[in-house]
Design an enzyme around this catalytic site. Structure first.
Site, PDB file in Angstrom:
ATOM      1  N   ILE A  57     -62.789  31.468  55.772  1.00 26.89           N
ATOM      2  CA  ILE A  57     -62.086  32.709  55.432  1.00 26.89           C
ATOM      3  C   ILE A  57     -61.125  33.171  56.533  1.00 26.89           C
ATOM      4  O   ILE A  57     -60.426  34.161  56.378  1.00 26.89           O
ATOM      5  CB  ILE A  57     -63.081  33.853  55.119  1.00 26.89           C
ATOM      6  CG1 ILE A  57     -64.074  34.046  56.276  1.00 26.89           C
ATOM      7  CG2 ILE A  57     -63.812  33.571  53.825  1.00 26.89           C
ATOM      8  CD1 ILE A  57     -65.007  35.223  56.094  1.00 26.89           C
ATOM      9  N   GLY A  58     -61.105  32.448  57.637  1.00 27.80           N
ATOM     10  CA  GLY A  58     -60.198  32.825  58.717  1.00 27.80           C
ATOM     11  C   GLY A  58     -60.110  31.740  59.768  1.00 27.80           C
ATOM     12  O   GLY A  58     -61.063  30.985  59.982  1.00 27.80           O
ATOM     13  N   GLU A  59     -58.941  31.657  60.397  1.00 32.03           N
ATOM     14  CA  GLU A  59     -58.753  30.649  61.445  1.00 32.03           C
ATOM     15  C   GLU A  59     -57.794  31.187  62.485  1.00 32.03           C
ATOM     16  O   GLU A  59     -56.724  31.704  62.154  1.00 32.03           O
ATOM     17  CB  GLU A  59     -58.211  29.352  60.841  1.00 32.03           C
ATOM     18  CG  GLU A  59     -58.222  28.188  61.806  1.00 32.03           C
ATOM     19  CD  GLU A  59     -57.927  26.863  61.112  1.00 32.03           C
ATOM     20  OE1 GLU A  59     -58.270  25.810  61.672  1.00 32.03           O
ATOM     21  OE2 GLU A  59     -57.351  26.884  60.004  1.00 32.03           O
ATOM     22  N   THR A  61     -56.647  30.956  67.050  1.00 41.16           N
ATOM     23  CA  THR A  61     -56.444  30.037  68.169  1.00 41.16           C
ATOM     24  C   THR A  61     -57.760  29.616  68.797  1.00 41.16           C
ATOM     25  O   THR A  61     -57.918  28.476  69.230  1.00 41.16           O
ATOM     26  CB  THR A  61     -55.558  30.710  69.240  1.00 41.16           C
ATOM     27  OG1 THR A  61     -54.412  31.272  68.609  1.00 41.16           O
ATOM     28  CG2 THR A  61     -55.117  29.711  70.287  1.00 41.16           C
ATOM     29  N   PHE A  62     -58.714  30.548  68.840  1.00 45.27           N
ATOM     30  CA  PHE A  62     -59.944  30.293  69.577  1.00 45.27           C
ATOM     31  C   PHE A  62     -61.174  30.124  68.682  1.00 45.27           C
ATOM     32  O   PHE A  62     -62.254  29.841  69.174  1.00 45.27           O
ATOM     33  CB  PHE A  62     -60.207  31.438  70.568  1.00 45.27           C
ATOM     34  CG  PHE A  62     -59.043  31.717  71.484  1.00 45.27           C
ATOM     35  CD1 PHE A  62     -58.750  30.858  72.526  1.00 45.27           C
ATOM     36  CD2 PHE A  62     -58.224  32.817  71.287  1.00 45.27           C
ATOM     37  CE1 PHE A  62     -57.669  31.093  73.365  1.00 45.27           C
ATOM     38  CE2 PHE A  62     -57.141  33.067  72.118  1.00 45.27           C
ATOM     39  CZ  PHE A  62     -56.869  32.195  73.171  1.00 45.27           C
ATOM     40  N   SER A  63     -61.022  30.328  67.378  1.00 48.12           N
ATOM     41  CA  SER A  63     -62.204  30.281  66.518  1.00 48.12           C
ATOM     42  C   SER A  63     -61.827  30.090  65.049  1.00 48.12           C
ATOM     43  O   SER A  63     -60.667  30.251  64.672  1.00 48.12           O
ATOM     44  CB  SER A  63     -63.011  31.569  66.663  1.00 48.12           C
ATOM     45  OG  SER A  63     -62.234  32.677  66.239  1.00 48.12           O
ATOM     46  N   SER A  64     -62.853  29.744  64.266  1.00 44.10           N
ATOM     47  CA  SER A  64     -62.733  29.696  62.811  1.00 44.10           C
ATOM     48  C   SER A  64     -63.883  30.506  62.223  1.00 44.10           C
ATOM     49  O   SER A  64     -64.983  30.509  62.783  1.00 44.10           O
ATOM     50  CB  SER A  64     -62.806  28.253  62.303  1.00 44.10           C
ATOM     51  OG  SER A  64     -61.702  27.510  62.760  1.00 44.10           O
ATOM     52  N   VAL A  65     -63.606  31.187  61.111  1.00 42.99           N
ATOM     53  CA  VAL A  65     -64.631  32.045  60.505  1.00 42.99           C
ATOM     54  C   VAL A  65     -64.926  31.536  59.089  1.00 42.99           C
ATOM     55  O   VAL A  65     -64.008  31.242  58.323  1.00 42.99           O
ATOM     56  CB  VAL A  65     -64.172  33.520  60.441  1.00 42.99           C
ATOM     57  CG1 VAL A  65     -65.280  34.405  59.877  1.00 42.99           C
ATOM     58  CG2 VAL A  65     -63.766  34.009  61.830  1.00 42.99           C
ATOM     59  N   ASP A 170     -56.613  43.526  71.283  1.00 43.94           N
ATOM     60  CA  ASP A 170     -55.968  42.892  70.133  1.00 43.94           C
ATOM     61  C   ASP A 170     -56.204  43.709  68.863  1.00 43.94           C
ATOM     62  O   ASP A 170     -56.592  43.164  67.821  1.00 43.94           O
ATOM     63  CB  ASP A 170     -56.492  41.458  69.951  1.00 43.94           C
ATOM     64  CG  ASP A 170     -55.574  40.598  69.085  1.00 43.94           C
ATOM     65  OD1 ASP A 170     -54.400  40.987  68.903  1.00 43.94           O
ATOM     66  OD2 ASP A 170     -56.023  39.550  68.591  1.00 43.94           O
TER      67      ASP A 170
END
Length: 512
Positions: A57-59, A61-65, A170
């Site tokens: 559901i999300g991506e 620079t530092f992580s993917s969800v 952020d």
């Protein structure tokens, strides 16, 4: 295979061919997500026993969800959000993010944490899942009251984290999840967070001290400047002998010493070489140079240490003190970002600012807040900004109403509304004679429209729908723009805090 695919494409009408490619692209994406999920299961095997990962559901620079479900003892499934941090993330940074979530999270619209899984260098943070709308999708359908509630809940979240000495760094719509139906909110993603000097998050202090040490190392390495030979620069891949370094260093000091002697009108013979070199090396900030507002860099400036300051965040939401690399950055930078969100909500434009670099971003801020005001504010935090043209500050109400296509008296001319509005008003669509009665009162316009369209039963309904479409935007109070002005204060020292914002008259009838 390729030949048969081309033959198939030639046989299809254009619309079918387009649908075919869209379907293939969608299948390709689904296949890629499926592979990512399989890799995550392999990297962290513990997840298989607990979670069923549904989709990505999300991506970033530092992580993917990922969205996942967990089987509860009662037999029901609970939705969870799994944040997989990339293996290259610094362990201290990961631990600091977790500490922010565990200490400050879980209340006042700040996302909490349920579990954390780790296998080697792979870390997965498990958080409650909040189904939310895309900010861009709902921006122009929000009523003014919904905007007021949105900002109030954002300030509640910021007050919470600022109380613990956390600077989010952020703040933007995609990091403040909003469920419109349930009226639920969640501030997420503390991956870039830093601590204030008195922060209660112990690990943020450690992260900050380490970054400062790294910064002090980089101080000695200066970048090359176009049009000016920089004796201080040396490649990291080329190891020079101490003798060569000493010779180069003495050259820099001698050049800077001569400049220093010229400025102070001291004879070169009378100046002690050691003292001159020491003075050049320290190079006080108050010393004037020969390159201000020119296309060259003098030796005095070259001998000064480069200033290192954090510039994390998303372009368009960075505060002036971040754009100008001010070393002292406080929770005020989050309040500026909140102000940009509020500006988008009031104007109906997102993203409001979009710049490719920091200087362009600063110039864009000047077009709204004024060049003179920006230059004056920069002086308060030790920065000198040069602007070749004076740009006046804009009135925030006039700006937002012009962009949204409405005004406080709801008596805007039909032609203006058609040009500026994001809503395509019914009055501008219903007649071609709008120029003739643009200066007449709204009631007379409606009457003339009814006379022009006798027998049109839909006209009255459309006018009524337009009135309800305003959703309170025709009577935005002055308090809204007063709060916006305080959020977009160019001086971080006087910018409104989250605690003060919640007490602002704009939220007078909302319960704390």
């Amino acid at each position: 295979m390729e030949a048969s695919l081309n033959a198939y494409q030639d046989e299809q009408p254009p619309l079918q061919a387009e649908n075919f490619y869209r379907k293939r692209e969608k299948n390709s994406k689904l296949s890629g997500v499926k592979k990512d999920i399989e890799k995550l299961y392999e990297a962290v095997p513990q997840l298989v026993k607990v979670f069923k990962i549904k989709e990505k559901i999300g991506e970033g620079t530092f992580s993917s969800v990922y969205l996942a479900t967990a089987q509860q003892q009662a037999g029901c499934e609970e939705k969870m959000a799994l944040k997989h941090l990339i293996p290259t993330s610094h362990p201290l940074r990961i631990a600091a993010e977790l500490q922010c979530l565990t200490i400050a999270g879980g209340q006042d619209n700040v996302m909490g944490v349920k579990y954390c899984f780790r296998k080697n260098d792979h870390v997965v943070i498990v958080m409650p899942y909040l189904e939310h709308e895309s900010f861009l999708d709902i921006l122009n359908s929000l009523s003014f009251e919904e905007v007021r509630e949105y900002m109030f809940n954002l300030f509640k979240a910021l007050r919470r984290i600022h109380h613990f000495g956390i600077v989010h760094r952020d703040v933007k719509p995609s990091n403040f999840l909003y469920n419109r139906q349930l009226k639920e909110y969640a501030l997420v993603d503390f991956g870039l967070a830093q601590g204030t000097p008195d922060t209660k998050i112990e690990l943020l202090r450690v992260v900050q001290s380490e970054s400062q040490q790294e910064g002090s190392v980089h101080h000695s390495v200066q970048r090359s400047v176009f049009g000016e030979r920089n004796f201080n620069i040396h490649s990291s891949t080329y190891q020079e002998s101490p003798t060569i370094k000493l010779i180069k260093q003495s050259k820099v000091m001698d050049v800077a010493s001569r400049k220093l002697a010229t400025k102070k009108k001291i004879s070169t013979k009378a100046a002690n070489n050691g003292a001159a070199r020491k003075a050049a090396n320290s190079c006080p900030a108050i010393l004037t140079c020969d390159c201000y507002a020119t296309d060259r860099v003098c030796s005095v400036c070259l001998s000064r240490r480069q200033q290192v300051a954090p510039r994390a965040g998303t372009p368009g939401f960075r505060a002036p003190e971040v754009l100008t690399k001010c070393p002292t950055q406080t929770t005020a930078i989050d309040m500026w970002s909140a102000g940009i969100i509020f500006l988008s909500l009031l104007s109906g434009r997102y993203p409001f600012y979009k710049a490719s670099d920091d200087l362009t971003a600063l110039a864009q801020i000047m077009t709204i807040r004024g060049s003179r005001e920006t230059i004056q504010a920069a002086k308060t935090f030790g920065k000198s900004v040069l602007c070749t043209k004076e740009v006046p500050a804009q009135d925030l109400r006039t700006l937002c109403e012009r962009l949204r296509g409405t005004n406080s008296s709801c008596a805007k001319s039909t032609s203006d509304m058609h040009t500026n509005s994001l809503y395509e008003p019914a009055l501008a669509i219903e007649t071609d004679k709008k120029v003739e009665f643009a200066s007449q009162p709204l009631e007379e316009k409606l009457q003339r429209l009814k006379n022009c369209h006798e027998g049109d039963n839909d006209l009255e309904i459309k006018i009524t729908e337009k009135a309800t479409d305003l959703k309170g935007w025709h009577r935005v109070p002055d308090e809204a723009y007063d709060l916006l002005d305080k959020l977009l204060d160019l001086n971080p020292a006087t910018r409104i805090t989250a605690k003060e914002a919640l007490l602002h008259h704009f939220f007078k009838d909302i319960s704390q």
